[in-house]
Design a protein around this motif. Structure first.
Motif, PDB file in Angstrom:
ATOM      1  N   ALA A  33       8.237  29.808  30.237  1.00  0.00           N
ATOM      2  CA  ALA A  33       8.644  29.013  29.065  1.00  0.00           C
ATOM      3  C   ALA A  33       8.297  27.544  29.232  1.00  0.00           C
ATOM      4  O   ALA A  33       8.359  26.998  30.328  1.00  0.00           O
ATOM      5  N   GLN A  34       7.935  26.941  28.119  1.00  0.00           N
ATOM      6  CA  GLN A  34       7.767  25.488  28.114  1.00  0.00           C
ATOM      7  C   GLN A  34       8.900  24.923  27.262  1.00  0.00           C
ATOM      8  O   GLN A  34       9.965  24.646  27.754  1.00  0.00           O
ATOM      9  N   CYS A  35       8.725  24.825  25.939  1.00  0.00           N
ATOM     10  CA  CYS A  35       9.840  24.340  25.106  1.00  0.00           C
ATOM     11  C   CYS A  35      10.855  25.448  24.876  1.00  0.00           C
ATOM     12  O   CYS A  35      12.017  25.180  24.614  1.00  0.00           O
ATOM     13  N   GLY A  36      10.414  26.714  24.932  1.00  0.00           N
ATOM     14  CA  GLY A  36      11.307  27.847  24.791  1.00  0.00           C
ATOM     15  C   GLY A  36      11.431  28.412  23.389  1.00  0.00           C
ATOM     16  O   GLY A  36      11.996  29.493  23.213  1.00  0.00           O
ATOM     17  N   TYR A  37      10.924  27.699  22.414  1.00  0.00           N
ATOM     18  CA  TYR A  37      11.126  28.097  21.016  1.00  0.00           C
ATOM     19  C   TYR A  37      10.683  29.538  20.746  1.00  0.00           C
ATOM     20  O   TYR A  37      11.380  30.279  20.084  1.00  0.00           O
ATOM     21  N   CYS A  38       9.557  29.937  21.257  1.00  0.00           N
ATOM     22  CA  CYS A  38       8.994  31.257  20.941  1.00  0.00           C
ATOM     23  C   CYS A  38       9.402  32.334  21.927  1.00  0.00           C
ATOM     24  O   CYS A  38       9.078  33.501  21.746  1.00  0.00           O
ATOM     25  N   GLN A  39      10.098  31.955  22.978  1.00  0.00           N
ATOM     26  CA  GLN A  39      10.192  32.834  24.139  1.00  0.00           C
ATOM     27  C   GLN A  39      11.024  34.101  23.928  1.00  0.00           C
ATOM     28  O   GLN A  39      10.740  35.123  24.543  1.00  0.00           O
ATOM     29  N   VAL A  40      12.031  34.050  23.082  1.00  0.00           N
ATOM     30  CA  VAL A  40      12.797  35.275  22.833  1.00  0.00           C
ATOM     31  C   VAL A  40      11.889  36.353  22.262  1.00  0.00           C
ATOM     32  O   VAL A  40      11.884  37.498  22.726  1.00  0.00           O
ATOM     33  N   ILE A  69       3.304  33.545  18.098  1.00  0.00           N
ATOM     34  CA  ILE A  69       2.541  32.314  18.311  1.00  0.00           C
ATOM     35  C   ILE A  69       3.337  31.380  19.221  1.00  0.00           C
ATOM     36  O   ILE A  69       4.531  31.183  19.023  1.00  0.00           O
ATOM     37  N   CYS A  70       2.655  30.816  20.198  1.00  0.00           N
ATOM     38  CA  CYS A  70       3.277  29.840  21.093  1.00  0.00           C
ATOM     39  C   CYS A  70       2.557  28.519  20.928  1.00  0.00           C
ATOM     40  O   CYS A  70       1.416  28.367  21.357  1.00  0.00           O
ATOM     41  N   ARG A  71       3.234  27.557  20.350  1.00  0.00           N
ATOM     42  CA  ARG A  71       2.592  26.249  20.136  1.00  0.00           C
ATOM     43  C   ARG A  71       2.399  25.495  21.442  1.00  0.00           C
ATOM     44  O   ARG A  71       1.645  24.531  21.492  1.00  0.00           O
ATOM     45  N   CYS A  72       3.096  25.922  22.478  1.00  0.00           N
ATOM     46  CA  CYS A  72       2.933  25.281  23.785  1.00  0.00           C
ATOM     47  C   CYS A  72       1.795  25.897  24.595  1.00  0.00           C
ATOM     48  O   CYS A  72       1.451  25.375  25.658  1.00  0.00           O
ATOM     49  N   GLY A  73       1.242  26.994  24.134  1.00  0.00           N
ATOM     50  CA  GLY A  73       0.095  27.581  24.815  1.00  0.00           C
ATOM     51  C   GLY A  73       0.435  28.233  26.137  1.00  0.00           C
ATOM     52  O   GLY A  73      -0.309  28.092  27.115  1.00  0.00           O
ATOM     53  N   THR A  74       1.505  28.982  26.188  1.00  0.00           N
ATOM     54  CA  THR A  74       1.911  29.623  27.441  1.00  0.00           C
ATOM     55  C   THR A  74       1.268  30.998  27.643  1.00  0.00           C
ATOM     56  O   THR A  74       1.708  31.761  28.502  1.00  0.00           O
ATOM     57  N   TYR A  75       0.257  31.275  26.906  1.00  0.00           N
ATOM     58  CA  TYR A  75      -0.320  32.628  26.891  1.00  0.00           C
ATOM     59  C   TYR A  75      -0.759  33.136  28.269  1.00  0.00           C
ATOM     60  O   TYR A  75      -0.575  34.305  28.585  1.00  0.00           O
TER      61      TYR A  75
HETATM   62 FE1  FES Z   1       7.044  26.310  23.231  1.00  0.00          FE
HETATM   63 FE2  FES Z   1       6.189  28.831  23.099  1.00  0.00          FE
HETATM   64  S1  FES Z   1       7.123  27.812  24.800  1.00  0.00           S
HETATM   65  S2  FES Z   1       6.395  27.426  21.496  1.00  0.00           S
END
Ligand code: FES
Length: 91
Positions: A33-40, A69-75
Protein backbone atom coordinates in the motif's frame (compact mmCIF):
# COMPACT_ATOMS: atom_id res chain seq x y z
CA UNK A 1 -31.58 -6.24 -10.47
CA UNK A 2 -28.31 -6.06 -8.62
CA UNK A 3 -25.53 -8.37 -9.74
CA UNK A 4 -25.03 -9.27 -6.07
CA UNK A 5 -28.64 -10.24 -5.38
CA UNK A 6 -28.92 -13.63 -3.68
CA UNK A 7 -25.14 -14.00 -3.57
CA UNK A 8 -22.75 -14.16 -0.66
CA UNK A 9 -20.62 -11.04 -0.23
CA UNK A 10 -17.37 -11.04 1.71
CA UNK A 11 -15.90 -7.75 2.85
CA UNK A 12 -12.34 -7.08 3.96
CA UNK A 13 -13.51 -7.49 7.56
CA UNK A 14 -14.77 -10.96 6.68
CA UNK A 15 -11.58 -12.04 4.97
CA UNK A 16 -9.84 -12.70 8.27
CA UNK A 17 -10.87 -11.84 11.83
CA UNK A 18 -7.31 -10.91 12.77
CA UNK A 19 -5.90 -9.54 9.51
CA UNK A 20 -3.75 -12.62 9.01
CA UNK A 21 -5.16 -13.86 5.72
CA UNK A 22 -2.12 -14.81 3.57
CA UNK A 23 -2.90 -11.98 1.15
CA UNK A 24 -2.99 -9.45 3.98
CA UNK A 25 0.29 -10.81 5.37
CA UNK A 26 1.97 -10.59 1.95
CA UNK A 27 0.64 -7.06 1.51
CA UNK A 28 2.25 -6.01 4.78
CA UNK A 29 5.48 -7.93 4.18
CA UNK A 30 5.98 -6.24 0.80
CA UNK A 31 4.65 -2.82 1.84
CA UNK A 32 2.22 -2.88 -1.06
CA UNK A 33 0.00 0.00 0.00
CA UNK A 34 0.97 3.58 -0.61
CA UNK A 35 -1.95 5.93 0.16
CA UNK A 36 -4.20 2.91 0.77
CA UNK A 37 -7.27 4.24 -1.02
CA UNK A 38 -7.57 1.33 -3.47
CA UNK A 39 -6.13 -1.39 -1.31
CA UNK A 40 -9.29 -3.00 0.07
CA UNK A 41 -10.48 -3.70 -3.45
CA UNK A 42 -7.04 -4.87 -4.49
CA UNK A 43 -6.78 -7.29 -1.58
CA UNK A 44 -10.27 -8.67 -2.12
CA UNK A 45 -9.63 -9.17 -5.84
CA UNK A 46 -6.31 -10.86 -5.10
CA UNK A 47 -7.92 -13.18 -2.55
CA UNK A 48 -10.68 -14.08 -5.02
CA UNK A 49 -8.10 -14.78 -7.74
CA UNK A 50 -6.03 -17.01 -5.47
CA UNK A 51 -9.15 -18.88 -4.34
CA UNK A 52 -9.86 -19.73 -7.97
CA UNK A 53 -6.30 -20.20 -9.19
CA UNK A 54 -3.61 -21.12 -6.68
CA UNK A 55 -0.67 -20.27 -8.93
CA UNK A 56 -1.71 -17.46 -11.28
CA UNK A 57 0.56 -16.23 -14.06
CA UNK A 58 1.37 -12.56 -14.55
CA UNK A 59 -1.30 -12.46 -17.26
CA UNK A 60 -3.83 -14.05 -14.89
CA UNK A 61 -3.01 -11.44 -12.27
CA UNK A 62 -3.22 -8.54 -14.70
CA UNK A 63 -6.60 -9.76 -15.97
CA UNK A 64 -8.02 -10.40 -12.51
CA UNK A 65 -6.83 -7.09 -11.12
CA UNK A 66 -7.76 -4.95 -14.11
CA UNK A 67 -10.94 -3.66 -12.46
CA UNK A 68 -8.96 -1.96 -9.70
CA UNK A 69 -7.20 1.27 -10.50
CA UNK A 70 -4.34 2.39 -8.28
CA UNK A 71 -3.43 6.04 -8.71
CA UNK A 72 -0.27 5.42 -6.71
CA UNK A 73 0.96 2.81 -9.18
CA UNK A 74 1.48 -0.08 -6.79
CA UNK A 75 0.90 -2.65 -9.50
CA UNK A 76 4.34 -4.25 -9.35
CA UNK A 77 4.12 -4.74 -5.59
CA UNK A 78 0.58 -6.11 -5.95
CA UNK A 79 1.81 -8.65 -8.46
CA UNK A 80 4.76 -9.57 -6.23
CA UNK A 81 2.48 -10.03 -3.22
CA UNK A 82 0.15 -12.33 -5.15
CA UNK A 83 3.11 -14.40 -6.32
CA UNK A 84 4.37 -14.51 -2.74
CA UNK A 85 1.10 -16.04 -1.57
CA UNK A 86 1.03 -18.44 -4.54
CA UNK A 87 4.52 -19.71 -3.75
CA UNK A 88 3.98 -19.94 -0.01
CA UNK A 89 6.21 -16.96 0.74
CA UNK A 90 9.21 -18.15 -1.24
CA UNK A 91 9.21 -15.39 -3.81
FE1 FES B 1 -2.96 4.83 -3.44
FE2 FES B 1 -3.64 2.56 -4.67
S1 FES B 1 -2.30 2.81 -2.95
S2 FES B 1 -4.50 4.51 -4.93
Amino acid sequence: MSAAADRAVTTIEGLSPDGMHPVQVAWRDLNVAQCGYCQVGQIMSAAALLAQKAKPSDDDIDAAMSGNICRCGTYQRIRAAIHRVATGGRR
